[in-house]
Write a protein that holds these residues in place. Structure first.
Motif: not given
Lengths: 458, 458
Positions: B104-105, B218, B245, B250, B253-254, B256-257
């Motif tokens: 995610e990062v 998501e 999502g 939108s 955003a998922v 990176s979440h």
């Protein structure tokens, strides 16, 4: 407040049907005036009592020597015409008839008798019958016959709320009080024998302390007049309306409720739009819209920046932004660059901006301040989970200070239990617009954006 | 609960990254096991501490002599692979990795290392990383790193909730606890390195104490497997899903979440329908649907009778019934006749049935009992304003007794402040399904009706 001013600023009031029994309507209303912050003279009217709540009783308003500005009638329907006639003779110009039992239960005869009396006393204005009357948080007029331990009264605020339904209106202000929302005037006008939604709209337009008007109604007495007034008033004061009885099948219920006729849903929606009225689906939603409009500065456009410490809420807020015709803002390159320097590597400086679960007060402050200063951002939604141990209660102070400096809407949403609600309520008290779901927050934002577009276009 | 059972019934647990600092994740998790109602052995793992919370520390799981059934890893991401490797060597079959900082990062390398270790130890199952792990209200497993004074834990109940987002999930259970709703298991599975939504669905199918499953996600790791499982599971246990999502914009955003990919909203909705999954727009709504399905008997059909003491709420409830494809019931002629005899003249025995503002406990009892016994009524919505002085608190007892006898859904909605909420919570505690708006109540009813139709058709 033109000819209706007497309802809100009486120097003396008579309660016709004042009772000694604590459960009776006539007792609760009298008690509201006695124990509340009303400062004028109070005259209980009851031919069978000497004294109630240490006040001398009179058998009729006619036996009171002094002038009476406002009379509240709370006696059985068949006795109301005589009482109203006496009010006319006593030259009382403002009368609230709380009693029900007129056309809504088929007693057209009683309604006719009241109309006749009204025709005779041209200066007399009547609110009701079949209503709760008035709550004015500024002057202490309170004819709501529900004791305050059962039904809380909100603090003072800028929202005035007119409602055809007394039950709905009063339950909602009870809820609003618990939420810490402010209220200016609540007016339940019931069958609208005389004063109707159009009159009230015009009166509230001229009332300086009213900033936004919420209206709940089912049918209308003077639809044309209402929409003409609304067209004018909505340019100065936002009007938010909730319409009950929106379908053929459900509108049958309206007739037996307040004796009026409901029109079709589409006709009303079109008329609302044309008149600049903001339509809400429920009174809760109406309060969301009203609070946002009162608290928040005008947004420049539709670009919203989402900031959160809970990734899932970032995603749901992004969904809600799209559903509400808003645009996910893209912050300036310099803002992003500067934020990257100040944030841990794992924080993605995007939209939504997920500060991650270990964000502390300072990380929130930096992110919100950056968004407040970025001209590519028109408004900000902070989805704050107060529950995480890295945040402490000073976040309330930080948000409240940022909120005071803001030049664009800044909304805060939080969801949770008692700890979280405590902090949300504290923010609300500090003047921050708070919400319990991203969808509610962004729908309120959307309505505000659209209302400002409407004002500019017209 | 097949191979995942070890996660919920461990006899011993190791907390890798147990900390002495009260604000640290590793402290809160250890504390949950120590102070909660977990009965097994607890091993804090920390090479730099002797003792935490009166428990002896070990430098590694390898230095613990006894068997360990469950390990919870809460250390920085770069240290996780070594810790997981040690869990493998120690033959710990159930590992929860709470730590974030993987794909995610952008740390695909770390993710790969974990995958490799998982491949080596075939019996080891992993929940996470980047998650909150598990809350099981029955066995006391509680890896939520939010202290309970900040995040309340719900009482025991039949709803199990799996959530890709830990923050969203935990905030919602905090809210649910405050509302007095019950919970069975909460599982936050984050990046789903190993255990994913499909695995959890199959595990919960076999879990006797889970009656209804709520899922927030998501994206999906194994979409096909999930929907195939769901098709099977939904026939036995209702599944309610919230999808985050849902839009192109939108869904960015998922990634990176939780590092997964979101699919299109329409594709998901169609797949939900086919698999018998009930779709909710928010987790609150999901809890409304779940409570209703657990509490209420199967409705025969769509005919709902509305009973109220607030006319406006009768009208809004009728609107909500139509909007939710329900039908306003028409009670039998005999029921109407008998009710007319027992009610004051002004009470209109229709639908909505407005008992009027002075209705007392007994009037409500008579009306609800009549509707419960009328075979033209499939379900009942009572819109109750507790605030009126003619009702007293015994109405809770009366409603609770009627609720126990019911053979059809009986929902209660009330809106208001503290007095009103006190009574609503009391009802909820007695097993009555309560709501704070007629729309919420009737949407839940609609979903239940539709789900039973689905079960019959298929």
């Amino acid at each position: 407040m033109n000819e209706l001013i007497g309802f809100f600023h009486p120097k003396s009031v008579a309660v016709i049907g004042a009772s000694r029994e604590a459960k009776k309507i006539g007792y609760v209303i009298l008690q509201n005036f006695v124990l509340g912050h009303f400062h004028g003279n109070i005259y209980p009217i009851n031919p069978n009592a000497e004294e109630i709540l240490h006040l001398k009783c009179h058998p009729s308003v006619l036996s009171v020597r002094d002038r009476i500005d406002l009379a509240v009638i709370a006696i059985p329907a068949p006795l109301v015409p005589t009482a109203l006639e006496e009010c006319g003779r006593k030259k009382i110009n403002n009368v609230i008839i709380v009693s029900g039992g007129f056309e809504e239960v088929g007693r057209i005869d009683l309604k006719r008798r009241l109309e006749k009396i009204l025709g005779k006393y041209q200066k007399m204005r009547v609110i009701g019958p079949n209503c709760l009357g008035i709550l004015d948080t500024r002057t202490g007029i309170d004819t709501l016959f529900l004791p305050s331990y059962r039904l809380e009264r909100p603090k003072r605020g800028g929202i005035s709320f007119i409602s055809q339904s007394g039950a709905l209106g009063s339950a909602v202000i009870d809820w609003a009080a618990m939420q810490g929302f402010g209220l200016n005037k609540f007016i339940s006008y019931g069958n609208a024998l005389d004063v109707n939604e159009a009159d009230l709209l015009e009166a509230l337009e001229k009332d300086g302390s009213t900033k936004v008007i919420i209206a709940y109604f089912e049918g209308m007495r003077e639809g044309r007049k209402f929409f003409e007034s609304a067209k004018k008033v909505s340019r100065k004061k936002p009007i938010i309306a909730v319409k009950g009885g929106r379908f053929e099948e459900s509108s049958h219920a309206v007739k037996s409720h307040t004796g009026s006729l409901a029109g079709s849903s589409e006709v009303y929606s079109a008329a609302f739009k044309q008149a600049g009225i903001i339509q809400a689906n429920s009174s809760r939603e109406a309060f969301d819209f009203a609070r946002t409009i009162i608290n928040e500065p005008e947004p420049k456009g539709r670009k919203v920046q989402i900031i959160t410490n809970g990734g899932g809420y970032g995603v749901l807020a992004a969904d809600a932004a799209i559903e509400n015709d808003l645009i996910l803002a893209r912050m300036n390159a310099e803002t992003v660059k500067s934020l990257k320097k100040k944030m841990p590597e794992r924080v993605v400086i995007g939209n939504p901006m997920d500060l991650t679960g270990d964000a502390d007060n300072e990380r929130f402050r930096i992110a919100i301040e950056a968004a407040l200063n970025d001209n590519n951002v028109d408004s900000i939604l902070v989805n704050m989970l107060f529950q995480v141990p890295t945040l402490d209660s000073d976040i309330v102070q930080i948000l409240s200070e940022l909120n005071k400096k803001k030049k664009k809407p800044l909304l805060v949403m939080s969801i949770g239990g008692n700890y979280s609600e405590l902090h949300r309520h504290a923010l609300e008290k500090e003047g921050v617009s708070t919400f319990i779901s991203p969808f509610n927050a962004l729908k309120a934002l959307r309505k505000m954006v659209e209302h400002h577009y409407f004002l500019k276009k017209s």
